[in-house]
Write a protein that holds these residues in place. Structure first.
Motif, mmCIF file in Angstrom:
data_model
loop_
_atom_site.group_PDB
_atom_site.id
_atom_site.type_symbol
_atom_site.label_atom_id
_atom_site.label_comp_id
_atom_site.label_asym_id
_atom_site.label_seq_id
_atom_site.Cartn_x
_atom_site.Cartn_y
_atom_site.Cartn_z
ATOM 1 N N HIS A 100 0.844 -1.188 0.000
ATOM 2 C CA HIS A 100 0.000 0.000 0.000
ATOM 3 C C HIS A 100 0.883 1.242 0.000
ATOM 4 C CE1 HIS A 100 -2.994 2.963 1.084
ATOM 5 N NE2 HIS A 100 -3.939 2.045 0.917
ATOM 6 N N LEU A 101 0.719 2.084 -1.003
ATOM 7 C CA LEU A 101 1.570 3.258 -1.140
ATOM 8 C C LEU A 101 1.411 4.220 0.038
ATOM 9 C CD1 LEU A 101 1.180 4.034 -4.953
ATOM 10 C CD2 LEU A 101 3.227 3.216 -3.776
ATOM 11 N N GLY A 102 0.183 4.412 0.489
ATOM 12 C CA GLY A 102 -0.031 5.318 1.610
ATOM 13 C C GLY A 102 0.687 4.848 2.869
ATOM 14 N N ALA A 103 0.629 3.545 3.128
ATOM 15 C CA ALA A 103 1.309 2.999 4.303
ATOM 16 C C ALA A 103 2.819 3.143 4.185
ATOM 17 C CB ALA A 103 0.924 1.529 4.481
ATOM 18 N N LEU A 104 3.360 2.908 2.990
ATOM 19 C CA LEU A 104 4.801 3.067 2.782
ATOM 20 C C LEU A 104 5.235 4.504 3.034
ATOM 21 C CD1 LEU A 104 5.303 0.941 -0.456
ATOM 22 C CD2 LEU A 104 6.225 0.413 1.812
ATOM 23 N N ALA A 105 4.452 5.455 2.538
ATOM 24 C CA ALA A 105 4.793 6.860 2.730
ATOM 25 C C ALA A 105 4.743 7.244 4.209
ATOM 26 C CB ALA A 105 3.848 7.748 1.923
ATOM 27 N N ILE A 106 3.773 6.703 4.938
ATOM 28 C CA ILE A 106 3.680 6.979 6.370
ATOM 29 C C ILE A 106 4.902 6.431 7.104
ATOM 30 C CG2 ILE A 106 2.409 6.403 8.474
ATOM 31 C CD1 ILE A 106 -0.162 6.564 6.816
ATOM 32 N N VAL A 107 5.311 5.218 6.764
ATOM 33 C CA VAL A 107 6.489 4.619 7.412
ATOM 34 C C VAL A 107 7.738 5.428 7.087
ATOM 35 C CG1 VAL A 107 7.956 2.579 7.504
ATOM 36 C CG2 VAL A 107 5.472 2.310 7.449
ATOM 37 N N PHE A 108 7.889 5.832 5.826
ATOM 38 C CA PHE A 108 9.027 6.655 5.402
ATOM 39 C C PHE A 108 9.097 7.944 6.215
ATOM 40 C CE2 PHE A 108 9.809 10.216 2.238
ATOM 41 C CZ PHE A 108 11.175 10.301 2.487
ATOM 42 N N ALA A 109 7.990 8.676 6.260
ATOM 43 C CA ALA A 109 7.963 9.952 6.979
ATOM 44 C C ALA A 109 8.155 9.740 8.478
ATOM 45 C CB ALA A 109 6.640 10.676 6.710
ATOM 46 N N ALA A 110 7.528 8.690 9.028
ATOM 47 C CA ALA A 110 7.607 8.449 10.470
ATOM 48 C C ALA A 110 9.034 8.123 10.899
ATOM 49 C CB ALA A 110 6.661 7.316 10.865
ATOM 50 N N LEU A 111 9.735 7.301 10.140
ATOM 51 C CA LEU A 111 11.114 6.952 10.486
ATOM 52 C C LEU A 111 12.025 8.174 10.414
ATOM 53 C CD1 LEU A 111 11.516 3.505 8.694
ATOM 54 C CD2 LEU A 111 11.551 3.921 11.158
ATOM 55 N N PHE A 112 11.837 8.989 9.366
ATOM 56 C CA PHE A 112 12.668 10.177 9.238
ATOM 57 C C PHE A 112 12.413 11.139 10.396
ATOM 58 C CE2 PHE A 112 13.895 14.360 7.874
ATOM 59 C CZ PHE A 112 15.090 14.149 7.176
ATOM 60 N N LEU A 113 11.145 11.410 10.684
ATOM 61 C CA LEU A 113 10.805 12.340 11.753
ATOM 62 C C LEU A 113 11.213 11.789 13.119
ATOM 63 C CD1 LEU A 113 7.303 13.491 10.489
ATOM 64 C CD2 LEU A 113 9.431 14.805 10.463
ATOM 65 N N LEU A 114 11.086 10.478 13.303
ATOM 66 C CA LEU A 114 11.507 9.869 14.558
ATOM 67 C C LEU A 114 13.001 10.077 14.775
ATOM 68 C CD1 LEU A 114 10.837 8.133 17.032
ATOM 69 C CD2 LEU A 114 11.284 6.107 15.623
ATOM 70 N N GLY A 115 13.789 9.967 13.705
ATOM 71 C CA GLY A 115 15.218 10.209 13.819
ATOM 72 C C GLY A 115 15.518 11.626 14.262
ATOM 73 N N LEU A 116 14.800 12.600 13.684
ATOM 74 C CA LEU A 116 15.007 14.000 14.064
ATOM 75 C C LEU A 116 14.616 14.247 15.521
ATOM 76 C CD1 LEU A 116 13.680 16.045 10.997
ATOM 77 C CD2 LEU A 116 16.055 15.591 11.627
ATOM 78 N N VAL A 117 13.425 13.786 15.888
ATOM 79 C CA VAL A 117 12.903 14.064 17.223
ATOM 80 C C VAL A 117 13.696 13.329 18.299
ATOM 81 C CG1 VAL A 117 10.890 13.800 18.726
ATOM 82 C CG2 VAL A 117 10.590 14.548 16.357
ATOM 83 N N LEU A 118 13.952 12.037 18.060
ATOM 84 C CA LEU A 118 14.630 11.239 19.080
ATOM 85 C C LEU A 118 16.058 11.719 19.308
ATOM 86 C CD1 LEU A 118 14.243 8.876 20.972
ATOM 87 C CD2 LEU A 118 14.992 7.337 19.142
ATOM 88 N N SER A 119 16.778 12.032 18.234
ATOM 89 C CA SER A 119 18.151 12.510 18.393
ATOM 90 C C SER A 119 18.184 13.854 19.123
ATOM 91 C CB SER A 119 18.848 12.623 17.035
ATOM 92 O OG SER A 119 18.181 13.547 16.196
ATOM 93 N N THR A 120 17.195 14.702 18.874
ATOM 94 C CA THR A 120 17.133 15.996 19.557
ATOM 95 C C THR A 120 16.836 15.819 21.040
ATOM 96 O OG1 THR A 120 16.370 17.104 17.536
ATOM 97 C CG2 THR A 120 15.997 18.245 19.610
#
Length: 232
Positions: free
Chosen positions: A18-38
């Motif tokens: 599912h393209l929508g699910a893939l995009a959510i996982v992509f965005a979530a992992l990227f944002l999680l990296g930003l937030v968690l590292s901060t």
């Protein structure tokens, strides 16, 4: 009497992930990296390559674990992006798209994924304590990290959006407003190339990045799996 053997079987549409699910996982992992590292760095954001050199070196020296975690999650985010590009390209071909858009989407998405993965790996290397005794090496790797994860990732990401938006508009696979929004975001992504020449143009990178997250998610849910007729 019609024999069962003469009845042509109906081909089943293979939609893939599912393209929508893939995009959510992509965005979530990227944002999680930003937030968690901060958060792990005590609220200190990842330093800009245009900032004070002493402050940049101090950040990497004092926060090796947050830097490594951020790099690992950025690398992880590249994987669903690559799958999204491959699935979207296959979907467009399946929908009867014979113009270059599907191939442009695939090429752009794979390049964007590759540069994001490179940026994540370089970020992970920047978190290794043994490097911090070499300020020149840290600065060089940080610039490579910024170039790969910034312009190197965003410009081809714009090609992914344009490769979906153009056939989505011409073949009416997507709502017109969504297709035009994708083209505008793609244009901003391409203009971010100027960040390599003018430091002030770097503001285009987060604009294109975060709007692309939203667009890919919406397009992933709106792009159909099949059409009544193939006209392109």
């Amino acid at each position: 009497m019609t024999s069962p053997a003469t009845t042509a079987p109906r081909r089943r549409t293979q939609g893939g992930p599912h393209l929508g699910a893939l995009a959510i996982v992509f965005a979530a992992l990227f944002l999680l990296g930003l937030v968690l590292s901060t958060i792990l760095a005590g609220g200190k954001p990842y330093p800009s390559p245009f900032g004070d050199e002493a402050g940049i070196l101090a950040y990497f020296r004092d926060n090796p674990d947050p830097v490594r975690i951020g790099g690992a999650l950025q690398f992880a985010a590249a994987i669903p992006l690559a799958i999204y590009a491959a699935t979207a390209s296959a979907r467009l071909h399946q929908l009867g798209i014979r113009v270059p858009g599907a191939t442009i989407a695939l090429a752009g998405g794979l390049l964007a994924s590759g540069f994001l993965a490179l940026s994540g790996l370089v970020g992970w290397v920047l978190g290794r304590p043994e490097l911090h005794a070499e300020p020149a090496l840290v600065r060089a790797l940080q610039l490579l990290n910024f170039a790969a994860g910034g312009v190197g990732h965003i410009v081809p990401l714009g090609l992914l959006l344009a490769g979906i938006a153009v056939p989505g508009l011409l073949a009416r696979l997507l709502p017109a407003w969504l297709a035009w929004a994708g083209l505008v975001i793609a244009g901003v992504a391409e203009l971010s190339t100027f960040a390599l020449l003018v430091d002030g143009a770097a503001y285009l990178l987060p604009v294109a990045r975060f709007t692309a997250f939203v667009w890919l998610i919406i397009a992933g849910f709106r792009l159909p799996r099949q059409r009544a007729r193939s006209e392109v």
